[in-house]
Design an enzyme around this catalytic site. Structure first.
Site, PDB file in Angstrom:
ATOM      1  CB  ALA A 111     -12.923  22.649   8.399  1.00  0.00           C
ATOM      2  CD  GLN A 112     -16.189  25.729   9.104  1.00  0.00           C
ATOM      3  OE1 GLN A 112     -15.207  25.579  10.627  1.00  0.00           O
ATOM      4  NE2 GLN A 112     -16.705  24.031   9.908  1.00  0.00           N
ATOM      5  CG  ASP A 126      -2.323  -0.598   1.096  1.00  0.00           C
ATOM      6  OD1 ASP A 126      -2.759  -1.070  -0.527  1.00  0.00           O
ATOM      7  OD2 ASP A 126      -2.279  -1.368   1.896  1.00  0.00           O
TER       8      ASP A 126
END
Lengths: 569, 692
Positions: free
Chosen positions: B392-393, B321
């Protein structure tokens, strides 16, 4: 040893290898059923044979079907040959009026020729009619040789691809090998032998008046062409009792050189065939060079031992110039005798042009040991290659683990089943040789056949079973071989040496064929390198040879060191 | 969420290996092993090992002969001496196996302690946590539902169906930092014997009594359920075949030597037989297998079978991976791209200042990058400075300092917020970053766009070299990632993998594995998620992460307790080492026969043919001392090689040809030479002691 002697040896070996190159490629073409230069002439014959026999050459057989066909064919060959030998008194071409062969002897002889051994407990000129020689023995010289080559081709095909179910068609392989390889070569070589002075006639033996006024019967017969296949097919069964030492069977040095060339040619060529078929020519050359290395070493050992002469003779004032000449013909000389001996025993041919019993102990030990090593140096036609591949599998397995992967040979994983079968095959020779010899050395009925006391007596018996189990057929000499006990047990040893060996080998072929072919990588054990050649040689010596050392110590080695100490028996 | 992206394990592993070497001969293990070695003499169990079983039978025979001779007043001392050393040969072989097993047993004992009787809280109704009754952990059945609260030991393996808790899994992994376990997703499996540190869990039991992970682990490390691996079976057949061949060779001497009137005694023939058959590898074979498993355990990897370890040595394709294995997993600053007319230094300064209020890993990576690349230290802020934290906004962070305002954030958000024009050159650079799978951030000062920061996946340091080493073993590395093709290609090139599967779905993995297998290749992979389970089961070597789901752990044939995917590389090396050790000792054992012949053959036959003394190239004192020396050497060499069998022959990734050459030289040639020296030395000692 002389320079000219070594030059002769080198020249013959170069001719063998030079001819093996095109022949190896040619056999690969024949095996694939490809059209060759001989097809315009022989193609119709091949098709006619298939039509008559009801064979579809394109229909492949699995290992079981292939092996079963081979066994059926060999059994039928044994039965018909046995019948011919027993009934030769009522069959045609019997100008000398020989009677039918005795049951034990016929049993022994029939097995001997069907297994490509050609051990002869009889003298051809005193016991076999022309019909027996031609329709019986010579036919089997071809067929037993073709059978061996067919088996080797079947095993070879197992390495070609992944997930194979079929190994070819036994009947087609048998027909093609006989028709396109053995027959044409025999015709050419047979004509050469006629030119070199061998008789080829159906007339009765000649009666001649000698210079002293006596009369002598000179044995004749259809010699030349039988001798051609005798060497080409590594059969070795002589037309005459003393084999190539007879003036009509070994008329001179050139004929001897040609015989050496013939008996080593196909076994060497098959290595290269293997390389062609599996698509890895270097692999073929590696197998060939291991075989060649042993032949050269063995020749050198015999040559050195014989040319040095017998110290007891030298002490008695015998001229040392020629070396030990007992049992040898001055026409051939030490060098050609040494090479002939090394190739005839290394190649499972069994023809002789000198009497091994008369060799120095070490000189006589070399042919004995060569056979014991498994008849793979270069071995019989076909049997040499498949025997060599068994050793290659074992070498890959033992040392291959040392690179940290499950061992692979040409992309085929070597696992428990292959090892089990390979060990079964390798067991056959020591079991048959040492087992029968051990019994014979305490059995009065067998001991009566031995001619000499001391270690030499042991060597005679040991050699007989070695030769039989190794399907070689050469005789050491000294042993009275035509007794019910020896006829029977030597016959059994020949059967074991051929069929108990080849059935596991064919099972290996079946198992390998079905496996995936793993692509080569840098992590894979490289098997086409000089390093592998050395490893293979070591494995042959250790797995094939060590078990015979005790008996060799009691036979030839004891005789040698006793001789050095001035002791005779 | 704990950070599952552990650093490379290399340094730690070599340390562990060294520690293992130091503890090779623990006194407790040795004394216990000596007892076990005696117990293992039982012929019923010894028959599994044909070579040593043969040796035991022959030892018994010679012992009987010695006793008979003593009773009838014949000379018995020589037969007794041979008998003693033949028994020691058998004993050394069983001792080797016992030592190998003993090393695993210590680990098993500590595991067993965590399996002590716990009382489970069996829920009467699945949805009611208040109603439960006690039940012994050992009596829990599959599908029982239990409650585990802080301070409880989880009674058995199971799947969390409700709740989230931190669990101390030290009992299984040896790692005491607690990990989070929660229902749903890839971290829902719990292991019996581990301790809930906080909160509670409702667990559905998935393991039948006696077959829990811990039970299996104990059985594995003790070697109780050990089965022979395929190569071991093949090797056993080879050794059995050789034993039969030499049995024939020795037995036939009875008849063959009779011709000379002096057949050797049974004692002497017995000695010859035992020295010729491959007792060295026969005696060490199972110890090598057990030690291989044990080495894995020391690396904190559990294999469900030796077969899997062996297969690891054969692997040609490694599926890895990307995230967590090849890359660190977090996006980090990798470049500053200034807009036209802006100095990189100016951009870097603005980037640092605007990121001071950004506590995300990305924000911190910008500071680290600037420090590393441009030598910026974090400036001390005056009181007038105003931090604008990243949310995050807004997706913007910044700093107002001395009248200047620095901003940094997602390109779109920042362009909108400062209402600046995006210079075309900068726009192209930003587009390129996005195309290659990186994340572009924009930086502004006072409403002017200074440039962009490139965030990207960082390839783990040192991983490239490891892939190069794998390539030398001709193992293909394949990177599996959900990224698009371009991103994947860029990272693949940087990490030096041979191939990659981009935008990979679990089906893609499965398909890739099947295709490789159809070509005859062996595939290894590691995985943790439930959707990895089919691929783990299909792969020849499937290493499941201990942190993974129950489904993944069931599907794989190995479990990595450290959950470190890069360990696959060590697993491969351990597998190879096990095969190499077997091959090396087999070669050594067989090569030894040459010298033994030279010792024993002249000794046996010298009575019949005194001239054969010429073969006594080692000039051994007497026939008796020669035979005894060979037998003693044959026994001692087993003990001498026990450390090598347990430690394993060193594996170096130099390619098969070079490896073969080296090992053939050491173990093939060495195997021929060593016994000549050893036997001569023992003979000299016997002579010195006045025995012969």
């Amino acid at each position: 040893m002389t320079l000219i002697g070594w030059a002769q040896i080198a020249l013959v070996l170069i001719c063998i290898v030079a001819a093996a190159v095109p022949l190896g490629r040619f056999i690969a073409q024949v095996a694939a059923g490809e059209r060759t230069i001989l097809h315009p002439l022989l193609g119709p014959v091949e098709r006619a044979i298939y039509a008559v026999a009801g064979v579809d050459p394109a229909r492949g057989q699995g290992w079981k079907a292939y092996t079963f066909s081979m066994l059926t064919f060999s059994a039928a060959g044994f039965a018909s040959l046995y019948a011919i030998l027993r009934l030769q008194d009522v069959l045609p071409f019997n100008p000398q009026g020989f009677g039918g062969m005795a049951p034990y002897l016929a049993f022994n002889t029939a097995i001997s020729f069907v297994t490509n051994t050609n051990w002869q407990a009889y003298s051809g000129e005193a016991a076999a009619s022309y019909f027996s020689q031609m329709a019986g023995l010579t036919v089997h010289n071809f067929l037993s040789a073709a059978t061996g080559i067919a088996l080797a081709l079947a095993l070879t095909r197992a390495f070609v691809g992944g997930g194979l179910q079929e190994l070819g068609n036994f009947w087609a392989d048998l027909t093609r090998v006989t028709l396109y390889v053995l027959l044409p070569l025999s015709v050419v070589v047979g004509l050469a032998f006629v030119a070199l002075g061998m008789p080829q006639t159906l007339s009765a033996y000649a009666d001649a008046a000698t210079l002293e006024g006596g009369s002598q019967t000179i044995a004749l017969g259809p010699v030349a062409f039988q001798i051609a296949i005798k060497h080409l097919g590594t059969n070795g069964g002589g037309f005459f009792g003393v084999n190539s030492l007879h003036p009509f069977e070994g008329p001179g040095a050139l004929a001897t050189a040609l015989q050496i060339w013939c008996q080593a040619l196909i076994p060497f060529a098959l290595c290269l065939t293997f390389g062609h078929v599996v698509g890895n020519r270097r692999q073929g050359w590696v197998l060939l060079s291991v075989m060649l290395g042993f032949v050269v070493a063995a020749t050198a050992a015999i040559y050195a031992a014989e040319a040095a002469g017998n110290p007891l003779h030298l002490a008695a004032g015998v001229d040392a110039a020629l070396g030990n000449m007992e049992g040898k013909d001055i026409r051939f000389g030490q060098a050609l005798v040494a090479l002939f001996t090394a190739t005839t025993t290394g190649a499972s041919c069994g023809a002789v042009n000198a009497m091994f019993s008369s060799f120095t102990p070490l000189g006589g030990m070399v042919p004995l040991f060569l056979i014991q090593l498994g008849e793979v140096l270069p071995g019989g036609v076909g049997s040499g290659l498949y025997g060599m591949l068994v050793f290659a599998l074992l070498a890959v397995f033992i040392a291959g683990l040392m690179v940290g992967r499950t061992p692979e040979f040409l992309g085929k994983k070597i696992q428990a089943r292959e090892i089990k079968l390979a060990m079964l095959a390798v067991l056959v020779l020591p079991a048959a040789i040492l087992g029968f010899t051990a019994v014979a050395m305490v059995l009065p009925a067998a001991l009566a056949s031995i001619a000499n006391q001391g270690p030499h007596g042991l060597s005679e018996m040991l050699y007989a079973y070695t030769s039989a189990a190794g399907n070689n057929g050469s005789a050491f000499g000294g042993l009275t071989a035509d007794t019910p006990w020896l006829d029977t047990t030597l016959g059994l040893a020949m059967l074991l040496g051929r069929f108990a060996y080849v059935v596991p080998v064919m099972a290996i072929a079946g198992s390998l064929a079905a496996k995936l072919k793993v692509p080569d990588s840098a992590g894979t054990f490289p098997t086409h390198t000089p390093l592998f050649a050395g490893l293979l040689a070591g494995v042959i010596l250790i797995l094939g040879g060590l078990q015979f050392l005790p008996s060799l110590a009691l036979g030839p080695l004891a005789e040698h060191f006793s001789m050095l100490a001035g002791k005779t028996f | 969420m704990p950070d599952i992206n552990l650093p490379l394990h290399q340094g730690q592993s070599t340390r562990a290996a060294r520690a293992a070497g130091a503890a090779l001969f623990d006194r407790a293990i040795l004394s216990r092993a000596s007892l076990d070695a005696l117990r293992k003499l039982n012929p019923v169990s010894l028959i599994r090992n044909p070579v040593i079983f043969t040796t035991e039978l022959v030892s018994a025979l010679v012992t009987a002969l010695a006793i008979q001779a003593a009773l009838t007043g014949k000379p018995w001392e020589f037969a007794a001496a041979i008998a003693v050393w033949l028994w020691l040969t058998v004993l050394f072989a069983t001792f080797a196996e016992a030592v190998a097993e003993g090393r695993g047993r210590a680990r098993a004992a500590s595991l067993r302690r965590s399996r002590t009787e716990t009382q489970a809280k069996l829920l009467v109704r699945h949805d009611d946590r208040s109603l439960w009754r006690h039940r012994a952990a050992a009596a829990l059945q599959v599908n029982d539902v239990v409650l585990v609260e802080a301070g409880d030991i989880i009674p058995s393996d199971g799947e969390i169906i409700e709740g989230i808790a931190s669990v101390n899994e030290a009992a299984v992994t040896g790692e005491s930092a607690p990990v989070i376990r929660e229902s749903g997703g890839d971290r829902s499996a719990v292991t019996g014997g581990t301790l809930v540190v906080s909160d509670w869990l409702v667990v559905r039991i998935t393991a039948a009594p006696g077959s829990t992970f811990l039970d299996r682990m104990i059985a594995l490390v003790e070697g109780a359920s050990r089965q022979k691996t395929p190569n071991e079976i093949a090797l056993d057949l080879l050794l059995a075949g050789m034993t039969i061949i030499f049995l024939i060779a020795v037995a036939s001497l009875v008849g063959i030597a009779a011709w000379n009137g002096q057949p050797p005694s049974v004692t002497v023939l017995a000695a010859l037989l035992i020295t010729l058959i491959p007792t060295t590898i026969g005696g060490l074979l199972s110890a090598i297998g057990i030690a291989g498993m044990d080495r894995l355990v020391r690396f904190n990897v559990l294999a469900t079978s030796g077969r899997a370890v062996e297969a690891a040595g054969d692997v040609d394709v490694l599926l890895l991976d990307k995230t967590g294995t090849i890359t660190l997993g977090n996006r980090q600053a990798a470049a500053f791209i200034p807009a036209p007319g802006v100095a990189e230094q100016e951009l870097a300064e603005a980037a640092v200042l605007s990121s001071l209020a950004d506590q995300t890993p990305e924000g911190r990576s910008i500071l680290a990058f600037a420090r590393e690349r441009h030598g910026f230290a974090v400036p001390a802020l005056t009181a007038s400075a105003r931090e604008i934290a990243f949310t995050a906004q807004t997706r913007i962070s910044g700093l107002d300092l001395g009248g200047a305002s620095y901003r940094k954030g997602a390109v779109e958000s920042l362009v909108k917020a400062v209402q600046a024009e995006l210079p075309p050159a900068l726009g192209q650079a930003i587009e390129r970053i996005a195309r290659q799978g990186g994340t572009p951030l924009a930086v502004s000062k006072d409403g002017r766009l200074l440039g962009a920061i490139e965030l990207k996946d960082i390839v783990k340091p040192g991983i490239r070299e490891r892939f190069a080493a794998l390539r030398r073993m001709d193992i293909r590395t394949v990177m599996v990632t959900g990224d698009n093709c371009l991103t994947a290609a860029a990272i693949a090139a940087e990490a030096g993998v041979d191939d990659f599967i981009a935008e990979a779905t679990p089906e893609d993995k499965l398909r890739y594995i099947r295709a490789a297998q159809a070509e005859g290749r062996l595939v290894a992979m590691c995985g943790d998620g439930t959707n990895d389970a089919p691929a783990l089961a299909q792969a020849d070597v499937g290493v499941a992460m201990q942190t993974g789901t129950q489904a993944a752990r069931e599907a794989g044939n190995m479990v990595d307790l450290d959950s470190d995917p890069t360990k696959l590389i060590e697993v491969v090396e351990i597998g190879k080492q096990m095969l190499i050790t077997r091959g090396a000792l087999t070669t050594f054992s067989i090569a030894n026969d040459v010298a033994k012949y030279f010792a024993i053959l002249p000794a046996i036959f010298v009575v019949s043919y005194p001239e054969l003394q010429a073969l006594n190239v080692m000039r051994l004192t007497s026939p008796e001392s020669a035979i005894l020396s060979a037998v003693i050497f044959n026994a001692l060499i087993i003990v001498a090689l026990v450390p090598l069998a347990l430690r394993g022959v060193r594996f170096t990734p130099v390619g098969a040809a070079a490896l073969l050459r080296r090992n053939l030289l050491i173990y093939g040639l060495g195997g021929i030479v060593a016994p000549f020296l050893g036997i001569k030395l023992i003979d000299l000692l016997l002579n010195l002691l006045g025995m012969y």
